[in-house]
Every structure is written in C-alpha cells, then in structure tokens.
Design an enzyme around this catalytic site. Structure first.
Site, PDB file in Angstrom:
ATOM      1  N   ASN A  84       0.810  -1.229   0.000  1.00  0.00           N
ATOM      2  CA  ASN A  84       0.000   0.000   0.000  1.00  0.00           C
ATOM      3  C   ASN A  84       0.842   1.278   0.000  1.00  0.00           C
ATOM      4  OD1 ASN A  84      -2.379   1.841   0.911  1.00  0.00           O
ATOM      5  ND2 ASN A  84      -0.888   1.991   2.584  1.00  0.00           N
ATOM      6  N   SER A 136      -4.287   2.771  -8.400  1.00  0.00           N
ATOM      7  CA  SER A 136      -5.066   4.024  -8.410  1.00  0.00           C
ATOM      8  C   SER A 136      -5.925   4.052  -9.662  1.00  0.00           C
ATOM      9  CB  SER A 136      -4.106   5.220  -8.428  1.00  0.00           C
ATOM     10  OG  SER A 136      -4.809   6.411  -8.732  1.00  0.00           O
ATOM     11  N   TYR A 149       3.238   9.585 -11.717  1.00  0.00           N
ATOM     12  CA  TYR A 149       2.453   8.789 -10.752  1.00  0.00           C
ATOM     13  C   TYR A 149       1.565   7.802 -11.498  1.00  0.00           C
ATOM     14  CZ  TYR A 149      -1.013   7.785  -7.088  1.00  0.00           C
ATOM     15  OH  TYR A 149      -1.848   7.170  -6.180  1.00  0.00           O
ATOM     16  N   ALA A 151       1.805   6.554 -14.518  1.00  0.00           N
ATOM     17  CA  ALA A 151       2.577   5.488 -15.177  1.00  0.00           C
ATOM     18  C   ALA A 151       3.036   4.455 -14.147  1.00  0.00           C
ATOM     19  CB  ALA A 151       3.774   6.083 -15.914  1.00  0.00           C
ATOM     20  N   SER A 152       3.444   4.912 -12.960  1.00  0.00           N
ATOM     21  CA  SER A 152       3.904   3.962 -11.934  1.00  0.00           C
ATOM     22  C   SER A 152       2.752   3.063 -11.482  1.00  0.00           C
ATOM     23  CB  SER A 152       4.522   4.700 -10.731  1.00  0.00           C
ATOM     24  OG  SER A 152       3.529   5.365  -9.963  1.00  0.00           O
ATOM     25  N   LYS A 153       1.542   3.621 -11.400  1.00  0.00           N
ATOM     26  CA  LYS A 153       0.385   2.842 -10.955  1.00  0.00           C
ATOM     27  C   LYS A 153      -0.134   1.939 -12.070  1.00  0.00           C
ATOM     28  CE  LYS A 153      -0.038   4.319  -6.666  1.00  0.00           C
ATOM     29  NZ  LYS A 153       0.128   3.400  -5.525  1.00  0.00           N
TER      30      LYS A 153
HETATM   31  N1  LIG Z   1      -5.659   8.982  -1.144  1.00  0.00           N
HETATM   32  C1  LIG Z   1      -5.977   8.827  -2.428  1.00  0.00           C
HETATM   33  O1  LIG Z   1      -6.779   9.598  -2.991  1.00  0.00           O
HETATM   34  C2  LIG Z   1      -5.402   7.680  -3.209  1.00  0.00           C
HETATM   35  C3  LIG Z   1      -5.952   7.429  -4.484  1.00  0.00           C
HETATM   36  C4  LIG Z   1      -5.423   6.388  -5.247  1.00  0.00           C
HETATM   37  C5  LIG Z   1      -4.397   5.619  -4.738  1.00  0.00           C
HETATM   38  N2  LIG Z   1      -3.867   5.901  -3.507  1.00  0.00           N
HETATM   39  C6  LIG Z   1      -2.752   5.064  -3.057  1.00  0.00           C
HETATM   40  O2  LIG Z   1      -3.047   4.559  -1.778  1.00  0.00           O
HETATM   41  C7  LIG Z   1      -1.816   4.279  -1.080  1.00  0.00           C
HETATM   42  C8  LIG Z   1      -1.885   4.852   0.327  1.00  0.00           C
HETATM   43  O3  LIG Z   1      -1.962   6.258   0.203  1.00  0.00           O
HETATM   44  P1  LIG Z   1      -2.722   7.202   1.263  1.00  0.00           P
HETATM   45  O4  LIG Z   1      -3.668   8.001   0.479  1.00  0.00           O
HETATM   46  O5  LIG Z   1      -3.172   6.429   2.430  1.00  0.00           O
HETATM   47  O6  LIG Z   1      -1.511   8.192   1.594  1.00  0.00           O
HETATM   48  P2  LIG Z   1      -0.731   8.559   2.972  1.00  0.00           P
HETATM   49  O7  LIG Z   1      -1.724   8.778   4.046  1.00  0.00           O
HETATM   50  O8  LIG Z   1       0.190   9.641   2.588  1.00  0.00           O
HETATM   51  O9  LIG Z   1       0.075   7.216   3.281  1.00  0.00           O
HETATM   52  C9  LIG Z   1       1.223   6.861   2.566  1.00  0.00           C
HETATM   53  C10 LIG Z   1       1.931   5.792   3.356  1.00  0.00           C
HETATM   54  O10 LIG Z   1       3.099   5.395   2.613  1.00  0.00           O
HETATM   55  C11 LIG Z   1       4.197   5.355   3.505  1.00  0.00           C
HETATM   56  N3  LIG Z   1       5.460   5.642   2.820  1.00  0.00           N
HETATM   57  C12 LIG Z   1       5.715   6.603   1.898  1.00  0.00           C
HETATM   58  N4  LIG Z   1       7.004   6.605   1.560  1.00  0.00           N
HETATM   59  C13 LIG Z   1       7.603   5.615   2.288  1.00  0.00           C
HETATM   60  C14 LIG Z   1       8.927   5.119   2.395  1.00  0.00           C
HETATM   61  N5  LIG Z   1       9.934   5.637   1.685  1.00  0.00           N
HETATM   62  N6  LIG Z   1       9.164   4.090   3.249  1.00  0.00           N
HETATM   63  C15 LIG Z   1       8.162   3.549   3.982  1.00  0.00           C
HETATM   64  N7  LIG Z   1       6.884   3.971   3.925  1.00  0.00           N
HETATM   65  C16 LIG Z   1       6.609   4.993   3.093  1.00  0.00           C
HETATM   66  C17 LIG Z   1       3.899   6.428   4.536  1.00  0.00           C
HETATM   67  O11 LIG Z   1       4.590   6.081   5.730  1.00  0.00           O
HETATM   68  P3  LIG Z   1       5.528   7.111   6.577  1.00  0.00           P
HETATM   69  O12 LIG Z   1       4.884   8.444   6.489  1.00  0.00           O
HETATM   70  O13 LIG Z   1       5.543   6.502   7.932  1.00  0.00           O
HETATM   71  O14 LIG Z   1       6.827   7.034   5.880  1.00  0.00           O
HETATM   72  C18 LIG Z   1       2.397   6.287   4.712  1.00  0.00           C
HETATM   73  O15 LIG Z   1       2.107   5.303   5.694  1.00  0.00           O
HETATM   74  C19 LIG Z   1      -0.700   4.859  -1.947  1.00  0.00           C
HETATM   75  O16 LIG Z   1      -0.095   3.840  -2.692  1.00  0.00           O
HETATM   76  C20 LIG Z   1      -1.454   5.815  -2.878  1.00  0.00           C
HETATM   77  O17 LIG Z   1      -0.785   6.009  -4.095  1.00  0.00           O
HETATM   78  C21 LIG Z   1      -4.341   6.907  -2.730  1.00  0.00           C
END
Ligand SMILES: NC(=O)c1ccc[n+]([C@@H]2O[C@H](COP(=O)([O-])OP(=O)(O)OC[C@H]3O[C@@H](n4cnc5c(N)ncnc54)[C@H](OP(=O)(O)O)[C@@H]3O)[C@@H](O)[C@H]2O)c1
Length: 248
Positions: A84, A136, A149, A151-153
C-alpha cells in the site's frame, strides 16, 4: 500459529485503516512505514496484536533486512501482503526531472516488486498466500500533470496480473485495488483548515456519480475482501473503488 498480514504504509490513511480492518477480523498485523510514532498509534488500535516494522522502504538493504526478520521469525503465518505504501507528486511534464520520475517509479512500483519477491518463496512454502497491490484509478485513466504517478500505478496493475499468472500454481493470489479520490494526507487539501477543506470537498463532489470522495475505510474493506479468504477464487482482479469517478 496465528494468521497475520503485513501492511506497508500502515502509519497513515488507507494503510492504517486496512491494518485496523484486518485486525478486527482476527489477524496479527505487521505494520510497515517510517514514522514510528504514528505506527505506534495504529498498533494500539489493532486489538488482535501488532508489531512495528519501520524502515525507509526505498533503502533496499534495510527493507530486505526487516522483511527477513518478519518472514524468518515464523511466529505467525503471514498469509497476506498489502503493498500500500506510495507517494504522489504532480508535475508539469516539460519541467519534470528524471529524479521525480525515478522517485515515483521507485516507491510506487519497484518497492512493491521487491517486497513481493521476498514473500514469494515464503508463500510457496506456506502453500499459498494473498497479495493486494494498491494502485489508483489514475493507473487506469490518467489526468493532466500526473504522468509519472499514473505510469507507476499502471505498471503496478500490469505486473499484478503477470504475478497472478505466476502465483496460480502455488495458490498465491495477486489482486489490485484502484482507489479514486480518498481523503488522506497524500493530498494537500487534507490538511487545509476546516472551511477551506469543506470548499475543496464540495468542488470535488460532482466528479463522483456517488456524490462524495472516499474514506480510507471504504478502501480498507475492499482490500480486506481481496486479501482474505473471502475472495478465495479471485486472482488478477483489478478493482476500482472510486465512487464511480472512472465513469465520469
Ligand atoms: N488517497 C488517495 O486519494 C489515493 C488514491 C489512489 C491511490 N492511492 C494510493 O493509496 C496508497 C496509500 O496512500 P494514502 O492516500 O493512504 O496516503 P498517505 O496517508 O500519505 O500514506 C502513505 C503511506 O506510505 C508510507 N510511505 C511513503 N514513503 C515511504 C517510504 N519511503 N518508506 C516507507 N513507507 C513509506 C507512509 O509512511 P511514513 O509516512 O511513515 O513514511 C504512509 O504510511 C498509496 O499507494 C497511494 O498512491 C491513494
């Protein structure tokens, strides 16, 4: 041995909600992320037990070490991996740098590949396992200024299906969830002061046929479905959980 799940990016947003959802359903949780304080807060909410596995996941050696610690310990049966953790950066294409593209690909694509590669022999020995990759809707249909972003997803989605083909013979299921717009700290609107945030949310409402943006819990429930035995005959699925935004 108790069943367990390892959730990456469990310190915040979707990952934290997913950890709590699996815990509610009796799983021991390995919480992976960098911020130990926030991981500790989430651990306290995981009533079925949790352990913190903190590291910067882009540090290959540290990541491998932490994963080995979990998988070699053999204290619990780690049946589920949720890839995630991710980062989101927008950019203007002509001004975008290689560094930005590499950062996005590294965290959103190569890190999940490495974690799954560490899990594969473990799952084979266990007789099966389940991987959920959090992609995503932008991986299905990009919008302007999200090229790296998106492209990575998209790569994550394609690889999910190739891994599902490889895992089938070993009872390893691999699925992807594609969230739409979810209110988490990954978005700058998340930390706006109350009235500005309300305004921003109002503007986004009509984008979704269901009339609202998502919550982390909306996504966590689907990740739980795909990760757990509830979806025992589902592999290679790519499930949008987006209030219908992909149709609009
Ligand atoms: N929110 C949206 O609208 C949305 C939409 C589509 C997809 N997504 C995807 O959902 C997933 C979760 O995102 P979220 O929205 O919950 O965002 P978030 O609240 O910012 O959470 C991101 C998580 O990734 C961890 N992370 C980031 N870089 C890291 C690193 N170098 N090492 C270890 N952990 C790392 C962060 O942990 P730390 O801060 O502890 O490092 C945090 O727990 C992501 O893959 C995102 O692309 C989100």
């Amino acid at each position: 041995m108790k069943k367990a799940a390892l959730i990456t990016g469990a310190s915040s947003g979707i990952g934290a909600a997913t950890a709590i959802e699996f815990s509610r359903n009796g799983y021991f949780i390995y919480l992976m992320g960098r911020n130990k304080e926030r991981l500790q807060d989430v651990a306290l909410k995981c009533r079925s037990g949790a352990s913190i596995v903190s590291c910067d996941m882009t540090d290959e050696a540290a990541l491998q070490k932490r994963l080995n610690e979990v998988l070699n310990a053999k204290i619990h049966r780690v049946e589920v991996l949720v890839n995630n953790a991710g980062i989101f950066e927008t950019h203007n294409f002509t001004e975008s740098t290689d560094e930005l593209w590499k950062r996005q690909m590294e965290m959103n694509f190569f890190v999940p590949v490495r974690v799954a590669r560490a899990f594969f022999p473990y799952f084979k020995e266990l007789g099966g396992g389940s991987i959920v990759n959090v992609s995503s809707t932008l991986g299905l249909r990009p919008t302007v200024n999200t090229g790296a972003y998106s492209a990575s997803k998209a790569a994550l989605i394609n690889w999910t299906q190739s891994l599902a083909l490889e895992g089938g013979a070993h009872n390893i299921r691999v699925n992807a969830v594609c969230p739409g717009i979810v209110d988490t700290p990954i978005h700058s609107f998340h930390s706006l002061e109350e009235s500005a945030k309300k305004q921003a949310l109002e503007k986004m409402k009509p984008l979704q046929p269901l009339g609202r943006i998502g919550t982390s819990e909306d996504i966590a429930r689907t990740i739980y479905f795909l990760g757990s035995e509830q979806s025992s005959w589902t592999t290679g699925a790519v499930m949008a959980v987006d209030g219908g935004i992909n149709l609009s």
